[in-house]
Design a protein around this motif. Structure first.
Motif, PDB file in Angstrom:
ATOM      1  N   GLN A 126       0.972  -1.399  -0.348  1.00  0.00           N
ATOM      2  CA  GLN A 126      -0.101   0.095  -0.247  1.00  0.00           C
ATOM      3  C   GLN A 126       1.148   1.248  -0.094  1.00  0.00           C
ATOM      4  O   GLN A 126       2.261   1.365   0.177  1.00  0.00           O
ATOM      5  CB  GLN A 126      -0.805  -0.064   1.618  1.00  0.00           C
ATOM      6  N   THR A 127      -0.133   1.838  -0.539  1.00  0.00           N
ATOM      7  CA  THR A 127       1.249   3.377  -1.026  1.00  0.00           C
ATOM      8  C   THR A 127       0.867   5.088  -0.025  1.00  0.00           C
ATOM      9  O   THR A 127       0.738   6.138  -0.514  1.00  0.00           O
ATOM     10  CB  THR A 127       0.900   4.116  -2.256  1.00  0.00           C
ATOM     11  N   MET A 128      -0.251   4.003   0.718  1.00  0.00           N
ATOM     12  CA  MET A 128      -1.176   4.878   1.866  1.00  0.00           C
ATOM     13  C   MET A 128      -0.139   5.876   2.691  1.00  0.00           C
ATOM     14  O   MET A 128      -0.368   6.921   3.597  1.00  0.00           O
ATOM     15  CB  MET A 128      -2.018   4.820   2.068  1.00  0.00           C
ATOM     16  N   GLY A 129       0.700   4.997   2.681  1.00  0.00           N
ATOM     17  CA  GLY A 129       2.056   5.450   4.243  1.00  0.00           C
ATOM     18  C   GLY A 129       0.881   4.914   5.633  1.00  0.00           C
ATOM     19  O   GLY A 129       1.082   5.095   6.719  1.00  0.00           O
ATOM     20  N   HIS A 130      -0.054   3.872   5.529  1.00  0.00           N
ATOM     21  CA  HIS A 130      -0.731   2.969   6.700  1.00  0.00           C
ATOM     22  C   HIS A 130       0.179   2.500   7.801  1.00  0.00           C
ATOM     23  O   HIS A 130       1.225   0.998   7.080  1.00  0.00           O
ATOM     24  CB  HIS A 130      -2.101   2.517   6.220  1.00  0.00           C
ATOM     25  N   ASP A 131       0.378   2.457   8.532  1.00  0.00           N
ATOM     26  CA  ASP A 131       1.097   1.684   9.976  1.00  0.00           C
ATOM     27  C   ASP A 131      -0.263  -0.052   9.839  1.00  0.00           C
ATOM     28  O   ASP A 131       0.253  -0.811  10.313  1.00  0.00           O
ATOM     29  CB  ASP A 131       0.476   2.318  11.205  1.00  0.00           C
ATOM     30  N   LYS A 132      -1.236   0.080   9.814  1.00  0.00           N
ATOM     31  CA  LYS A 132      -1.768  -1.173  10.342  1.00  0.00           C
ATOM     32  C   LYS A 132      -2.558  -1.825   9.104  1.00  0.00           C
ATOM     33  O   LYS A 132      -2.869  -1.203   8.464  1.00  0.00           O
ATOM     34  CB  LYS A 132      -3.257  -1.048  11.145  1.00  0.00           C
ATOM     35  N   MET A 133      -2.189  -3.098   9.138  1.00  0.00           N
ATOM     36  CA  MET A 133      -2.728  -3.508   8.112  1.00  0.00           C
ATOM     37  C   MET A 133      -3.365  -4.904   8.361  1.00  0.00           C
ATOM     38  O   MET A 133      -2.729  -5.862   9.283  1.00  0.00           O
ATOM     39  CB  MET A 133      -1.061  -4.118   6.670  1.00  0.00           C
ATOM     40  N   TYR A 134      -3.471  -5.984   7.749  1.00  0.00           N
ATOM     41  CA  TYR A 134      -4.161  -6.952   7.836  1.00  0.00           C
ATOM     42  C   TYR A 134      -5.106  -8.229   7.137  1.00  0.00           C
ATOM     43  O   TYR A 134      -4.774  -7.931   5.641  1.00  0.00           O
ATOM     44  CB  TYR A 134      -6.079  -6.805   8.077  1.00  0.00           C
ATOM     45  N   TRP A 135      -4.674  -9.452   7.590  1.00  0.00           N
ATOM     46  CA  TRP A 135      -4.984 -10.393   6.255  1.00  0.00           C
ATOM     47  C   TRP A 135      -6.129 -11.210   6.480  1.00  0.00           C
ATOM     48  O   TRP A 135      -5.971 -11.194   7.451  1.00  0.00           O
ATOM     49  CB  TRP A 135      -3.433 -11.104   6.312  1.00  0.00           C
ATOM     50  N   TYR A 136      -6.342 -10.953   5.636  1.00  0.00           N
ATOM     51  CA  TYR A 136      -8.205 -11.844   5.389  1.00  0.00           C
ATOM     52  C   TYR A 136      -8.142 -12.694   4.680  1.00  0.00           C
ATOM     53  O   TYR A 136      -7.859 -13.103   4.158  1.00  0.00           O
ATOM     54  CB  TYR A 136      -9.874 -11.334   6.030  1.00  0.00           C
ATOM     55  N   GLN A 137      -8.899 -14.256   5.606  1.00  0.00           N
ATOM     56  CA  GLN A 137      -8.817 -15.273   4.789  1.00  0.00           C
ATOM     57  C   GLN A 137     -10.682 -15.770   4.412  1.00  0.00           C
ATOM     58  O   GLN A 137     -11.885 -15.222   5.163  1.00  0.00           O
ATOM     59  CB  GLN A 137      -8.461 -16.133   5.505  1.00  0.00           C
ATOM     60  N   GLN A 138     -11.175 -15.849   2.912  1.00  0.00           N
ATOM     61  CA  GLN A 138     -12.631 -15.898   2.977  1.00  0.00           C
ATOM     62  C   GLN A 138     -13.080 -16.702   1.832  1.00  0.00           C
ATOM     63  O   GLN A 138     -12.028 -16.747   1.025  1.00  0.00           O
ATOM     64  CB  GLN A 138     -13.320 -14.130   2.372  1.00  0.00           C
ATOM     65  N   ASP A 139     -13.400 -17.771   2.065  1.00  0.00           N
ATOM     66  CA  ASP A 139     -14.285 -18.615   1.175  1.00  0.00           C
ATOM     67  C   ASP A 139     -15.409 -18.570   0.055  1.00  0.00           C
ATOM     68  O   ASP A 139     -15.761 -17.164   0.950  1.00  0.00           O
ATOM     69  CB  ASP A 139     -14.304 -20.154   1.836  1.00  0.00           C
ATOM     70  N   PRO A 140     -15.758 -18.337  -0.664  1.00  0.00           N
ATOM     71  CA  PRO A 140     -16.298 -17.958  -1.905  1.00  0.00           C
ATOM     72  C   PRO A 140     -17.696 -17.839  -1.351  1.00  0.00           C
ATOM     73  O   PRO A 140     -18.242 -18.977  -1.002  1.00  0.00           O
ATOM     74  CB  PRO A 140     -16.066 -19.048  -2.804  1.00  0.00           C
ATOM     75  N   GLY A 141     -18.203 -17.191  -0.848  1.00  0.00           N
ATOM     76  CA  GLY A 141     -19.557 -17.109  -0.384  1.00  0.00           C
ATOM     77  C   GLY A 141     -19.515 -16.305   0.836  1.00  0.00           C
ATOM     78  O   GLY A 141     -20.647 -16.845   1.496  1.00  0.00           O
ATOM     79  N   MET A 142     -18.331 -16.872   1.778  1.00  0.00           N
ATOM     80  CA  MET A 142     -19.125 -16.734   2.956  1.00  0.00           C
ATOM     81  C   MET A 142     -17.779 -15.032   4.068  1.00  0.00           C
ATOM     82  O   MET A 142     -17.358 -14.542   3.060  1.00  0.00           O
ATOM     83  CB  MET A 142     -17.704 -18.227   2.980  1.00  0.00           C
ATOM     84  N   GLU A 143     -18.301 -16.020   4.854  1.00  0.00           N
ATOM     85  CA  GLU A 143     -17.338 -14.534   5.912  1.00  0.00           C
ATOM     86  C   GLU A 143     -16.028 -14.116   5.562  1.00  0.00           C
ATOM     87  O   GLU A 143     -14.834 -15.733   5.167  1.00  0.00           O
ATOM     88  CB  GLU A 143     -17.122 -14.579   7.106  1.00  0.00           C
TER      89      GLU A 143
END
Lengths: 114, 111
Positions: free
Chosen positions: B25-42
């Protein structure tokens, strides 16, 4: 792979009707709420947000209502269009030990019939 | 338009291979996250970072690992891919006091 979590509920509406998508949140201390729209094959996109000191906020064709008493959030879409078909997620800002954390609700699939 | 990028967008790979999913990301944000998502799911949070050299595990247990050597870069690595890792992986960064911006996602298939 094995699916994680629950299948999403579906809301089916006629084009031109108003849509209401509901969300229950869990943490009474949450102070910020966001609605996201996720189209097929894409990442979630920000729609509208609301802080806990407000009950209602309006955007273009969308309104978010917050009821802190029952911990309920709703997204209203006026004059629903086919382009509104997507999965909608609510998220609450949960204050954690090292900063803020978003917790996502289960999501609702909106299908717009022409 | 959010300036957060993920590569590759799609990946099909055999069991046992090591893979790294890139997020920048080029916005200089300190906080970053990874999410896992199966199709059509949470969406399920698997990793997050509050800044350089900060990484934490999320709500959903994952065999992946992450690193944060630079503010703009938050790669996710699977040392030995398995079919159970097949899913969509979404990276996000947080605007201070505001919403998370999401990347387009990487759809991973392990055969």
């Amino acid at each position: 792979g094995e699916s994680v979590g629950l299948h999403l509920p579906t809301l089916s509406v006629q084009e031109g009707d108003n849509s209401i998508i509901n969300c229950a949140y869990s943490n009474s201390a949450s102070d910020y709420f966001i609605w996201y729209k996720q189209e097929s094959g894409k990442g979630p996109q920000f729609i509208i947000d609301i802080r806990s000191n407000m009950d209602k906020r309006q955007g273009q064709r969308v309104t978010v209502l917050l009821n802190k008493t029952v911990k309920h959030l709703s997204l209203q879409i006026a004059a629903t269009q086919p382009g509104d078909s997507a999965v909608y997620f609510c998220a609450e800002n949960r204050k954690g030990n090292a900063g803020n954390m978003l917790t996502f609700g289960g999501g609702t699939r909106l299908m717009v019939k022409p | 338009e959010a300036d957060i990028y993920q590569t590759p967008r799609y990946l099909v790979i055999g069991t046992g291979k090591k893979i790294t999913l890139e997020c920048s990301q080029t916005m200089g944000h300190d906080k970053m996250y990874w999410y896992q998502q199966d199709p059509g799911m949470e969406l399920h949070l698997i990793h997050y970072s509050y800044g350089v050299n900060s990484t934490e595990k999320g709500d959903l247990s994952s065999e992946s690992t992450v690193s944060r050597i630079r503010t703009e870069h938050f790669p996710l690595t699977l040392e030995s891919a398995r079919p159970s890792h097949t899913s969509q992986y979404l990276c996000a960064s947080l605007k201070q006091g505001g919403e998370q911006y999401f990347g387009p996602g990487t759809r991973l298939t392990v055969t």
